[in-house]
Design a protein around this motif. Structure first.
Motif, PDB file in Angstrom:
ATOM      1  N   SER A 108      -7.431   5.613   6.443  1.00 13.07           N
ATOM      2  CA  SER A 108      -6.502   5.946   5.131  1.00 13.07           C
ATOM      3  C   SER A 108      -5.536   6.290   5.218  1.00 13.07           C
ATOM      4  O   SER A 108      -5.225   6.629   6.422  1.00 13.07           O
ATOM      5  CB  SER A 108      -7.471   6.932   4.330  1.00 13.07           C
ATOM      6  N   ARG A 131      -7.483   0.391  -5.634  1.00 12.45           N
ATOM      7  CA  ARG A 131      -7.694   1.237  -5.341  1.00 12.45           C
ATOM      8  C   ARG A 131      -8.351   1.281  -3.808  1.00 12.45           C
ATOM      9  O   ARG A 131      -7.741   2.739  -2.972  1.00 12.45           O
ATOM     10  CB  ARG A 131      -8.888   1.963  -6.515  1.00 12.45           C
ATOM     11  N   ALA A 134      -4.769   0.740  -2.275  1.00 12.18           N
ATOM     12  CA  ALA A 134      -4.325   1.746  -2.565  1.00 12.18           C
ATOM     13  C   ALA A 134      -4.387   3.316  -1.434  1.00 12.18           C
ATOM     14  O   ALA A 134      -3.800   3.741  -0.664  1.00 12.18           O
ATOM     15  CB  ALA A 134      -3.867   2.793  -3.392  1.00 12.18           C
ATOM     16  N   ARG A 135      -5.992   3.143  -1.066  1.00 12.73           N
ATOM     17  CA  ARG A 135      -6.580   4.315  -0.267  1.00 12.73           C
ATOM     18  C   ARG A 135      -5.961   4.239   1.359  1.00 12.73           C
ATOM     19  O   ARG A 135      -5.273   4.933   1.524  1.00 12.73           O
ATOM     20  CB  ARG A 135      -7.782   4.305   0.008  1.00 12.73           C
ATOM     21  N   PRO A 139       0.848   6.804   1.389  1.00 13.87           N
ATOM     22  CA  PRO A 139       1.648   7.043   0.387  1.00 13.87           C
ATOM     23  C   PRO A 139       3.436   6.314   0.363  1.00 13.87           C
ATOM     24  O   PRO A 139       4.253   6.436   1.973  1.00 13.87           O
ATOM     25  CB  PRO A 139       2.029   8.808   1.251  1.00 13.87           C
ATOM     26  N   ARG A 142       3.992  -0.432   0.368  1.00 11.72           N
ATOM     27  CA  ARG A 142       3.676  -1.267  -0.599  1.00 11.72           C
ATOM     28  C   ARG A 142       2.354  -2.013  -0.721  1.00 11.72           C
ATOM     29  O   ARG A 142       1.294  -2.912  -0.315  1.00 11.72           O
ATOM     30  CB  ARG A 142       4.845  -2.247  -0.143  1.00 11.72           C
ATOM     31  N   LEU A 143       2.418  -2.835  -2.345  1.00 11.18           N
ATOM     32  CA  LEU A 143       1.365  -3.519  -2.507  1.00 11.18           C
ATOM     33  C   LEU A 143       2.140  -4.930  -3.541  1.00 11.18           C
ATOM     34  O   LEU A 143       3.500  -4.858  -4.299  1.00 11.18           O
ATOM     35  CB  LEU A 143       0.407  -2.453  -3.549  1.00 11.18           C
ATOM     36  N   GLY A 206      -3.551   3.229  -9.482  1.00  9.05           N
ATOM     37  CA  GLY A 206      -3.003   4.648  -9.046  1.00  9.05           C
ATOM     38  C   GLY A 206      -1.601   4.364  -8.193  1.00  9.05           C
ATOM     39  O   GLY A 206      -1.016   4.857  -8.116  1.00  9.05           O
ATOM     40  N   TRP A 207      -1.300   2.811  -8.365  1.00  2.00           N
ATOM     41  CA  TRP A 207      -0.151   2.665  -8.250  1.00  2.00           C
ATOM     42  C   TRP A 207       1.168   2.407  -9.160  1.00  2.00           C
ATOM     43  O   TRP A 207       0.564   3.261  -9.973  1.00  2.00           O
ATOM     44  CB  TRP A 207      -0.091   0.907  -7.882  1.00  2.00           C
ATOM     45  N   THR A 226       4.300   0.614  -5.961  1.00  2.07           N
ATOM     46  CA  THR A 226       4.281   1.272  -5.142  1.00  2.07           C
ATOM     47  C   THR A 226       3.345   2.928  -5.056  1.00  2.07           C
ATOM     48  O   THR A 226       2.930   2.494  -5.724  1.00  2.07           O
ATOM     49  CB  THR A 226       5.758   1.942  -4.497  1.00  2.07           C
ATOM     50  N   LYS A 227       2.913   2.153  -3.382  1.00  6.58           N
ATOM     51  CA  LYS A 227       1.979   4.059  -3.609  1.00  6.58           C
ATOM     52  C   LYS A 227       2.415   5.253  -3.809  1.00  6.58           C
ATOM     53  O   LYS A 227       3.682   5.076  -3.459  1.00  6.58           O
ATOM     54  CB  LYS A 227       0.899   4.200  -2.002  1.00  6.58           C
TER      55      LYS A 227
END
Length: 229
Positions: A108, A131, A134-135, A139, A142-143, A206-207, A226-227
Motif C-alpha cells: 500500500s 479502489r 487507490a490502495r 496519500p 495522482r490518478l 475514494g478519489w 487525487t488520493k
C-alpha cells in the motif's frame, strides 16, 4: 479465445489480448488514424511524472506508454495480466510484471501515481479496480485515466457509433492478428460509461478532485483525480 464477452471474464480477456499482441500497436494506430499517439501524449502531459517518482502503468500492454511516462526520469513499471502483451513489449527497457488489476502485487502507498490508458473498460469491476489503484498510491498521489469515451457533439456521436465502431473489425482485418477481437472492442466502447458517469465512479472509489477533459471531440477522454491526503 478469439474474443471475450461483455461480462469481461478475466481469463477470456487475457487470452484475447494474448491473441492480438502481435501487431497490436500498429493496429491501434491504423484504427485511430494515428490519434492514439496524440492521446498518449496528452496523458503524459497530464500525468506530469517527475524525476524520482514511482509510477504504476496498469493495463500497460506492450509498455509503449510506460516508456513515455518515464522520459522525464520517473521510475515506471508496466503491469498487465496478458503475458502475450508483455512479451511483445519485451524490448522496451522498463520493468514489467504480470498483475491482476483487482489484486495488485504491491504494498500500500508505494506509488506516486497510477495510470491506465485504454484498459479500464476491460476490467471486471471498475470501482474495485479504482479502489485497488487507490490502495497502492500514496496519500496525495495522482490518478490519470485515458479511455475511449462518448463524443459530446450529437452528430459526431451518431457517426462514431453507427459508422466508425461498426467498421473497426473491417479496418483491423489487414493488420490485426485476430480481427474478431475488435468486434469486442467496438461493443465494449458502446457499452462503456460516459465521461460524467466515469467521474462519479472514480469518486465512489475514494478519489477526490475528479475532473475530465475531452480529447478529439470526446472520442477519448482524460480523467484525473487525487488520493485524499
Amino acid at each position: 479465445m478469439s474474443r471475450a464477452g461483455l461480462d469481461k471474464n478475466p481469463r477470456e480477456v487475457a487470452e484475447m489480448f494474448d491473441g492480438v499482441a502481435k501487431g497490436y500497436d500498429l493496429t491501434n494506430s491504423v484504427m485511430t488514424l494515428g490519434f492514439d499517439r496524440r492521446w498518449r501524449e496528452w496523458t503524459r502531459k497530464v500525468l506530469d511524472a517527475k524525476a524520482g517518482e514511482k509510477i504504476l502503468d496498469l493495463a500497460a500492454g506492450t509498455a509503449v506508454s510506460t516508456v513515455e511516462f518515464g522520459s522525464a526520469g520517473a521510475w515506471c513499471v508496466a503491469a498487465d495480466f496478458s503475458l502475450g502483451m508483455l512479451r511483445s513489449g519485451a524490448r522496451r527497457p522498463v520493468p514489467k510484471i504480470a498483475a491482476d488489476a483487482l489484486h495488485l502485487p504491491f504494498a500500500s502507498g508505494v506509488f506516486d501515481a497510477a495510470t491506465v490508458s485504454f484498459g479500464l473498460r476491460n476490467f471486471q469491476g471498475t470501482v474495485d479496480a479504482l479502489r485497488e489503484m487507490a490502495r497502492v498510491v500514496r496519500p496525495g498521489g495522482r490518478l490519470v485515466i485515458c479511455e475511449l469515451s462518448k463524443p459530446s457533439w450529437k452528430p459526431l456521436r451518431q457517426l462514431y457509433n453507427n459508422v466508425a465502431l461498426r467498421a473497426l473489425p473491417v479496418i483491423a482485418r489487414p493488420v490485426a492478428s485476430n480481427s474478431d477481437a475488435y468486434s469486442y472492442l467496438a461493443e465494449s466502447i458502446r457499452d462503456w460509461h460516459d465521461q460524467r458517469t466515469l467521474a462519479e465512479l472514480i469518486a465512489e472509489a475514494g478519489w477526490e478532485d475528479v475532473a475530465w477533459m475531452n480529447l478529439t471531440g470526446g472520442m477519448a477522454a482524460l480523467h484525473r483525480a487525487t488520493k485524499p491526503a
